[in-house]
Design a protein around this motif. Structure first.
Motif, PDB file in Angstrom:
ATOM      1  N   GLY A  19       0.815  -1.210   0.000  1.00 47.39           N
ATOM      2  CA  GLY A  19       0.000   0.000   0.000  1.00 47.39           C
ATOM      3  C   GLY A  19       0.847   1.257   0.000  1.00 47.39           C
ATOM      4  N   LEU A  20       1.903   1.252   0.793  1.00 49.01           N
ATOM      5  CA  LEU A  20       2.808   2.408   0.829  1.00 49.01           C
ATOM      6  C   LEU A  20       3.547   2.593  -0.491  1.00 49.01           C
ATOM      7  CD1 LEU A  20       4.368   2.142   4.391  1.00 49.01           C
ATOM      8  CD2 LEU A  20       2.995   4.016   3.509  1.00 49.01           C
ATOM      9  N   LEU A  21       3.908   1.487  -1.144  1.00 48.23           N
ATOM     10  CA  LEU A  21       4.605   1.578  -2.426  1.00 48.23           C
ATOM     11  C   LEU A  21       3.724   2.203  -3.506  1.00 48.23           C
ATOM     12  CD1 LEU A  21       6.540  -1.799  -2.546  1.00 48.23           C
ATOM     13  CD2 LEU A  21       7.525   0.487  -2.477  1.00 48.23           C
ATOM     14  N   VAL A  22       2.421   2.076  -3.360  1.00 44.84           N
ATOM     15  CA  VAL A  22       1.498   2.687  -4.319  1.00 44.84           C
ATOM     16  C   VAL A  22       1.163   4.115  -3.903  1.00 44.84           C
ATOM     17  CG1 VAL A  22      -0.853   2.546  -5.228  1.00 44.84           C
ATOM     18  CG2 VAL A  22       0.528   0.493  -5.061  1.00 44.84           C
ATOM     19  N   VAL A  27       1.237  10.618  -3.779  1.00 44.33           N
ATOM     20  CA  VAL A  27       1.215  11.853  -2.994  1.00 44.33           C
ATOM     21  C   VAL A  27       2.337  12.784  -3.438  1.00 44.33           C
ATOM     22  CG1 VAL A  27       1.504  12.812  -0.667  1.00 44.33           C
ATOM     23  CG2 VAL A  27       0.106  10.791  -1.005  1.00 44.33           C
ATOM     24  N   LEU A  28       3.513  12.239  -3.697  1.00 43.73           N
ATOM     25  CA  LEU A  28       4.633  13.057  -4.137  1.00 43.73           C
ATOM     26  C   LEU A  28       4.369  13.681  -5.505  1.00 43.73           C
ATOM     27  CD1 LEU A  28       7.464  13.859  -3.119  1.00 43.73           C
ATOM     28  CD2 LEU A  28       8.362  12.018  -4.518  1.00 43.73           C
ATOM     29  N   SER A  29       3.807  12.921  -6.422  1.00 39.69           N
ATOM     30  CA  SER A  29       3.522  13.476  -7.745  1.00 39.69           C
ATOM     31  C   SER A  29       2.399  14.512  -7.675  1.00 39.69           C
ATOM     32  CB  SER A  29       3.177  12.377  -8.734  1.00 39.69           C
ATOM     33  OG  SER A  29       1.970  11.760  -8.388  1.00 39.69           O
ATOM     34  N   LEU A  30       1.417  14.308  -6.804  1.00 41.17           N
ATOM     35  CA  LEU A  30       0.386  15.332  -6.612  1.00 41.17           C
ATOM     36  C   LEU A  30       0.990  16.629  -6.080  1.00 41.17           C
ATOM     37  CD1 LEU A  30      -2.633  13.378  -5.105  1.00 41.17           C
ATOM     38  CD2 LEU A  30      -2.505  14.504  -7.315  1.00 41.17           C
ATOM     39  N   LEU A  51       4.336  17.990  -0.828  1.00 42.10           N
ATOM     40  CA  LEU A  51       5.704  17.560  -1.143  1.00 42.10           C
ATOM     41  C   LEU A  51       6.410  17.012   0.094  1.00 42.10           C
ATOM     42  CD1 LEU A  51       7.059  20.274  -3.581  1.00 42.10           C
ATOM     43  CD2 LEU A  51       6.758  17.857  -4.030  1.00 42.10           C
ATOM     44  N   THR A  52       6.226  17.681   1.218  1.00 36.99           N
ATOM     45  CA  THR A  52       6.867  17.233   2.450  1.00 36.99           C
ATOM     46  C   THR A  52       6.311  15.886   2.894  1.00 36.99           C
ATOM     47  OG1 THR A  52       7.157  19.534   3.111  1.00 36.99           O
ATOM     48  CG2 THR A  52       7.379  17.879   4.825  1.00 36.99           C
ATOM     49  N   ILE A  53       4.994  15.754   2.875  1.00 35.92           N
ATOM     50  CA  ILE A  53       4.369  14.484   3.272  1.00 35.92           C
ATOM     51  C   ILE A  53       4.791  13.366   2.320  1.00 35.92           C
ATOM     52  CG2 ILE A  53       2.155  13.283   3.447  1.00 35.92           C
ATOM     53  CD1 ILE A  53       0.982  15.895   4.528  1.00 35.92           C
ATOM     54  N   GLY A  54       4.820  13.644   1.026  1.00 43.47           N
ATOM     55  CA  GLY A  54       5.233  12.630   0.055  1.00 43.47           C
ATOM     56  C   GLY A  54       6.671  12.200   0.249  1.00 43.47           C
ATOM     57  N   GLY A  55       7.562  13.154   0.502  1.00 42.49           N
ATOM     58  CA  GLY A  55       8.966  12.808   0.743  1.00 42.49           C
ATOM     59  C   GLY A  55       9.149  11.982   2.002  1.00 42.49           C
ATOM     60  N   LEU A  56       8.433  12.353   3.059  1.00 36.60           N
ATOM     61  CA  LEU A  56       8.520  11.580   4.296  1.00 36.60           C
ATOM     62  C   LEU A  56       7.930  10.184   4.125  1.00 36.60           C
ATOM     63  CD1 LEU A  56       7.649  14.318   6.935  1.00 36.60           C
ATOM     64  CD2 LEU A  56       9.881  13.295   6.479  1.00 36.60           C
ATOM     65  N   LEU A  57       6.863  10.087   3.345  1.00 37.65           N
ATOM     66  CA  LEU A  57       6.292   8.761   3.075  1.00 37.65           C
ATOM     67  C   LEU A  57       7.251   7.876   2.282  1.00 37.65           C
ATOM     68  CD1 LEU A  57       2.523   9.355   2.267  1.00 37.65           C
ATOM     69  CD2 LEU A  57       3.458   7.899   4.035  1.00 37.65           C
ATOM     70  N   ILE A  58       7.962   8.474   1.335  1.00 38.77           N
ATOM     71  CA  ILE A  58       8.957   7.705   0.568  1.00 38.77           C
ATOM     72  C   ILE A  58      10.062   7.184   1.495  1.00 38.77           C
ATOM     73  CG2 ILE A  58      10.783   7.897  -1.182  1.00 38.77           C
ATOM     74  CD1 ILE A  58       8.173   7.810  -2.556  1.00 38.77           C
ATOM     75  N   LEU A  59      10.556   8.043   2.379  1.00 39.23           N
ATOM     76  CA  LEU A  59      11.605   7.619   3.309  1.00 39.23           C
ATOM     77  C   LEU A  59      11.093   6.534   4.257  1.00 39.23           C
ATOM     78  CD1 LEU A  59      13.246  11.045   4.173  1.00 39.23           C
ATOM     79  CD2 LEU A  59      14.171   9.223   2.741  1.00 39.23           C
ATOM     80  N   PHE A  60       9.867   6.704   4.752  1.00 39.72           N
ATOM     81  CA  PHE A  60       9.292   5.691   5.640  1.00 39.72           C
ATOM     82  C   PHE A  60       9.066   4.374   4.903  1.00 39.72           C
ATOM     83  CE2 PHE A  60       5.607   3.564   7.560  1.00 39.72           C
ATOM     84  CZ  PHE A  60       6.154   3.283   8.807  1.00 39.72           C
ATOM     85  N   THR A  61       8.696   4.446   3.630  1.00 44.24           N
ATOM     86  CA  THR A  61       8.482   3.236   2.842  1.00 44.24           C
ATOM     87  C   THR A  61       9.776   2.449   2.695  1.00 44.24           C
ATOM     88  OG1 THR A  61       6.686   4.307   1.632  1.00 44.24           O
ATOM     89  CG2 THR A  61       7.651   2.361   0.629  1.00 44.24           C
ATOM     90  N   PHE A  66      12.814  -2.401   4.494  1.00 43.87           N
ATOM     91  CA  PHE A  66      13.920  -3.133   5.114  1.00 43.87           C
ATOM     92  C   PHE A  66      13.449  -3.885   6.352  1.00 43.87           C
ATOM     93  CE2 PHE A  66      16.799  -0.123   2.827  1.00 43.87           C
ATOM     94  CZ  PHE A  66      17.491  -1.097   2.128  1.00 43.87           C
ATOM     95  N   LYS A  67      12.570  -3.267   7.123  1.00 41.31           N
ATOM     96  CA  LYS A  67      12.051  -3.912   8.323  1.00 41.31           C
ATOM     97  C   LYS A  67      11.226  -5.152   7.964  1.00 41.31           C
ATOM     98  CE  LYS A  67       9.330  -2.802  12.379  1.00 41.31           C
ATOM     99  NZ  LYS A  67       8.526  -1.795  13.062  1.00 41.31           N
TER     100      LYS A  67
END
Length: 79
Positions: A19-22, A27-30, A51-61, A66-67
């Motif tokens: 779900g996060l990968l999708v 969100v980042l492209s929006l 942009l900030t939320i999308g970038g943070l979501l990418i980092l969390f993904t 890895f987890k």
């Protein structure tokens, strides 16, 4: 933890990861599209927020990926 419970947790994490990968690139492209479209003051803040939320979501993904892989490896190579 029993092996079955750990495997079930890994499957749940994998579904969340998918779900996060999708969701995170959408969100980042929006955010980038709204930054290009909006130039007024209140709307540009929404663009930067997306942009900030999308970038943070990418980092969390990436972190969550890895987890999740570690959970599967722990289940696979458990003694």
């Amino acid at each position: 933890m029993p092996k079955k419970a750990t495997f079930e947790r890994g499957i749940k994490q994998l579904l969340i990861l998918l779900g996060l990968l999708v969701f995170s690139p959408i969100v980042l492209s929006l955010g980038f599209k709204s930054l290009r479209i909006y130039t007024e003051s209140p709307q540009i803040y929404i663009s930067y927020l997306l942009l900030t939320i999308g970038g943070l979501l990418i980092l969390f993904t990436v972190y969550f990926g890895f987890k999740t892989i570690k959970t599967f490896l722990d289940t696979l190579f458990e003694k």
